[in-house]
Design a protein around this motif. Structure first.
Motif, PDB file in Angstrom:
ATOM      1  N   ALA A 163      -8.327  -5.460  -4.533  1.00  0.00           N
ATOM      2  CA  ALA A 163      -7.017  -5.249  -5.168  1.00  0.00           C
ATOM      3  C   ALA A 163      -6.349  -6.558  -5.546  1.00  0.00           C
ATOM      4  O   ALA A 163      -5.199  -6.567  -5.975  1.00  0.00           O
ATOM      5  N   ASP A 202      -5.212   1.531  -1.448  1.00  0.00           N
ATOM      6  CA  ASP A 202      -5.262   2.667  -0.545  1.00  0.00           C
ATOM      7  C   ASP A 202      -5.002   3.929  -1.366  1.00  0.00           C
ATOM      8  O   ASP A 202      -3.918   4.086  -1.929  1.00  0.00           O
ATOM      9  N   ARG A 211      -8.073  -7.651  -0.059  1.00  0.00           N
ATOM     10  CA  ARG A 211      -6.964  -6.739  -0.356  1.00  0.00           C
ATOM     11  C   ARG A 211      -7.547  -5.504  -0.991  1.00  0.00           C
ATOM     12  O   ARG A 211      -8.342  -5.587  -1.913  1.00  0.00           O
ATOM     13  N   ARG A 212      -7.134  -4.351  -0.485  1.00  0.00           N
ATOM     14  CA  ARG A 212      -7.701  -3.103  -0.975  1.00  0.00           C
ATOM     15  C   ARG A 212      -6.621  -2.121  -1.375  1.00  0.00           C
ATOM     16  O   ARG A 212      -5.552  -2.083  -0.779  1.00  0.00           O
ATOM     17  N   LEU A 229     -14.929   9.440  -6.522  1.00  0.00           N
ATOM     18  CA  LEU A 229     -14.584   8.859  -7.819  1.00  0.00           C
ATOM     19  C   LEU A 229     -15.833   8.415  -8.563  1.00  0.00           C
ATOM     20  O   LEU A 229     -15.890   8.491  -9.793  1.00  0.00           O
ATOM     21  N   LEU A 236      -7.614  12.414 -14.536  1.00  0.00           N
ATOM     22  CA  LEU A 236      -8.155  11.056 -14.620  1.00  0.00           C
ATOM     23  C   LEU A 236      -9.317  11.026 -15.605  1.00  0.00           C
ATOM     24  O   LEU A 236     -10.140  11.926 -15.621  1.00  0.00           O
ATOM     25  N   LEU A 263      -9.662   2.537 -10.422  1.00  0.00           N
ATOM     26  CA  LEU A 263      -9.492   2.820  -8.988  1.00  0.00           C
ATOM     27  C   LEU A 263     -10.661   2.275  -8.185  1.00  0.00           C
ATOM     28  O   LEU A 263     -10.471   1.635  -7.147  1.00  0.00           O
ATOM     29  N   VAL A 315      -0.560  -6.197   5.979  1.00  0.00           N
ATOM     30  CA  VAL A 315      -1.451  -5.079   6.286  1.00  0.00           C
ATOM     31  C   VAL A 315      -0.742  -3.781   5.912  1.00  0.00           C
ATOM     32  O   VAL A 315      -1.348  -2.850   5.387  1.00  0.00           O
ATOM     33  N   LEU A 322     -10.303  -1.507  -7.846  1.00  0.00           N
ATOM     34  CA  LEU A 322      -9.198  -1.998  -7.027  1.00  0.00           C
ATOM     35  C   LEU A 322      -9.332  -1.588  -5.559  1.00  0.00           C
ATOM     36  O   LEU A 322      -8.807  -2.276  -4.675  1.00  0.00           O
ATOM     37  N   VAL A 323     -10.005  -0.483  -5.304  1.00  0.00           N
ATOM     38  CA  VAL A 323     -10.263  -0.127  -3.911  1.00  0.00           C
ATOM     39  C   VAL A 323     -11.143  -1.205  -3.286  1.00  0.00           C
ATOM     40  O   VAL A 323     -10.967  -1.596  -2.136  1.00  0.00           O
ATOM     41  N   GLU A 324     -12.050  -1.703  -4.093  1.00  0.00           N
ATOM     42  CA  GLU A 324     -12.956  -2.753  -3.631  1.00  0.00           C
ATOM     43  C   GLU A 324     -12.222  -4.080  -3.477  1.00  0.00           C
ATOM     44  O   GLU A 324     -12.392  -4.787  -2.487  1.00  0.00           O
ATOM     45  N   ALA A 339       1.898   8.607 -10.015  1.00  0.00           N
ATOM     46  CA  ALA A 339       1.335   9.933  -9.745  1.00  0.00           C
ATOM     47  C   ALA A 339       1.025  10.114  -8.257  1.00  0.00           C
ATOM     48  O   ALA A 339       0.693  11.210  -7.827  1.00  0.00           O
ATOM     49  N   GLY A 340       1.118   9.033  -7.494  1.00  0.00           N
ATOM     50  CA  GLY A 340       0.868   9.147  -6.064  1.00  0.00           C
ATOM     51  C   GLY A 340      -0.594   9.008  -5.688  1.00  0.00           C
ATOM     52  O   GLY A 340      -0.955   9.115  -4.519  1.00  0.00           O
ATOM     53  N   VAL A 341      -1.443   8.781  -6.681  1.00  0.00           N
ATOM     54  CA  VAL A 341      -2.863   8.609  -6.390  1.00  0.00           C
ATOM     55  C   VAL A 341      -3.075   7.323  -5.599  1.00  0.00           C
ATOM     56  O   VAL A 341      -3.879   7.269  -4.676  1.00  0.00           O
ATOM     57  N   ILE A 342      -2.314   6.300  -5.994  1.00  0.00           N
ATOM     58  CA  ILE A 342      -2.379   5.030  -5.261  1.00  0.00           C
ATOM     59  C   ILE A 342      -1.325   5.070  -4.161  1.00  0.00           C
ATOM     60  O   ILE A 342      -0.128   5.119  -4.434  1.00  0.00           O
ATOM     61  N   ALA A 343      -1.783   5.063  -2.919  1.00  0.00           N
ATOM     62  CA  ALA A 343      -0.858   5.163  -1.789  1.00  0.00           C
ATOM     63  C   ALA A 343      -0.274   3.807  -1.425  1.00  0.00           C
ATOM     64  O   ALA A 343       0.765   3.734  -0.774  1.00  0.00           O
ATOM     65  N   GLY A 344      -0.928   2.739  -1.814  1.00  0.00           N
ATOM     66  CA  GLY A 344      -0.419   1.408  -1.495  1.00  0.00           C
ATOM     67  C   GLY A 344      -1.513   0.369  -1.558  1.00  0.00           C
ATOM     68  O   GLY A 344      -2.663   0.686  -1.880  1.00  0.00           O
ATOM     69  N   ARG A 345      -1.117  -0.860  -1.289  1.00  0.00           N
ATOM     70  CA  ARG A 345      -2.084  -1.957  -1.227  1.00  0.00           C
ATOM     71  C   ARG A 345      -2.005  -2.551   0.156  1.00  0.00           C
ATOM     72  O   ARG A 345      -0.915  -2.831   0.651  1.00  0.00           O
ATOM     73  N   ARG A 346      -3.182  -2.736   0.752  1.00  0.00           N
ATOM     74  CA  ARG A 346      -3.206  -3.205   2.127  1.00  0.00           C
ATOM     75  C   ARG A 346      -4.109  -4.412   2.291  1.00  0.00           C
ATOM     76  O   ARG A 346      -5.124  -4.535   1.620  1.00  0.00           O
TER      77      ARG A 346
END
Lengths: 152, 152
Positions: free
Chosen positions: A19, B56, B53-54, A151, A4, A12, B16, A15-17, A47-54
């Motif tokens: 999204a 993950d 929205r965050r 990060l 990265l 990142l 979620v 978007l963690v803050e 790359a799997g760094v982002i596991a999803g959006r919640r």
DNA sequence: TAATATTATGAAAAATTCATGCAGATTGAT
DNA sequence: ATCAATCTGCATGAATTTTTCATAATATTA
């Protein structure tokens, strides 16, 4: 492991803050074009760094003003009791998170209740009588702050 | 407090889990049109039920294979020491979450480390020497499962 | 050094999705 | 019965996401 650069980390962190912002807006804030920003996001997803959006819910707005963390020590430590415990825990709707941990406790739960009285009256008993449960320790959440993590 | 019907709860449960799906796709899955689904989502946002929205992240994919929960009991309990502690904690990048709690501990931290050795060698000491810290208890995360919560 | 991959970039366009206006259906109160 | 409020689906313009393409950096190799 994926490498990265500063831009990836900035993306990142942003978007963690939040999204919900668009790749265009985020790119503009970072001095990138919209497609450049978008492609970096996709690369991080692949790359799997982002596991999803919640979606992040406000439990208090849903009427659950109290959040409690429960540390649980099982009385019997066999594999069977673990499975029994996990299955039974799953049946309690107020349980938000089930964490299997190593240390003085075997499990940690994050639960919500309408208020403290409700927690003490019904939820606490319900957890204490789960199969295999030995000690239970409760911590009531007062405030919670998320940090960017390694990060930043 | 806002009243939720079954569709609202289904929408929240789905988002979620995965907030990247479109209002159209989600609506179709629930037997709603795209605008109907979208308007319900907006209503939930305006009611404050949806806090945001965050993204993950997969900490392991970032090279932080170990997550540890730390229960912290402060030695001195004045307001000053709380502020000192919080300010100092903020300076540790590995700290992901800071929770102020009531109970046997005063704070709970969620921290990440490259591996157990790294945690024991550097992070644990760093936390134990924060201002005001008395007891520190660690629990290593083995597995974590999120449940839908009282919505289900 | 020169040649060759490799990778990232921006502009532009295509495909989706978001967001709104509108008319009809349903519900409940007066 | 009538009115107001609320929800719905359809149609549509605005915005965003993806793709395509040509080009500019960056590294690799000869």
């Amino acid at each position: 492991m994926i490498a990265l650069d500063d831009l990836d980390r900035a993306i990142l962190r942003a978007l963690v803050e939040d999204a919900s912002q668009s790749a265009g807006a985020l790119g503009r804030a970072l001095g990138l074009s919209q497609p450049a920003c978008w492609r970096r996001i996709r690369r991080l997803e692949e790359a799997g760094v982002i596991a999803g959006r919640r979606l992040d819910l406000d439990q208090a707005a849903l009427g659950f003003g109290v959040t409690v963390f429960l540390g649980i020590k099982l009385a019997t430590r066999g594999r069977v009791s673990l499975e029994d415990f996990e299955r039974a825990v799953t049946a309690i709707p107020e349980v938000q998170v089930v964490q299997h941990v190593l240390g003085r406790f075997d499990y940690r739960l994050r639960v919500t209740a309408r208020d403290i009285a409700d927690f003490e009256r019904v939820l606490r008993r319900r957890v204490m009588t789960l199969p295999g449960v030995g000690q239970v320790e409760a911590n009531v959440l007062l405030s919670e702050e998320r940090r960017p993590g390694p990060l930043g």
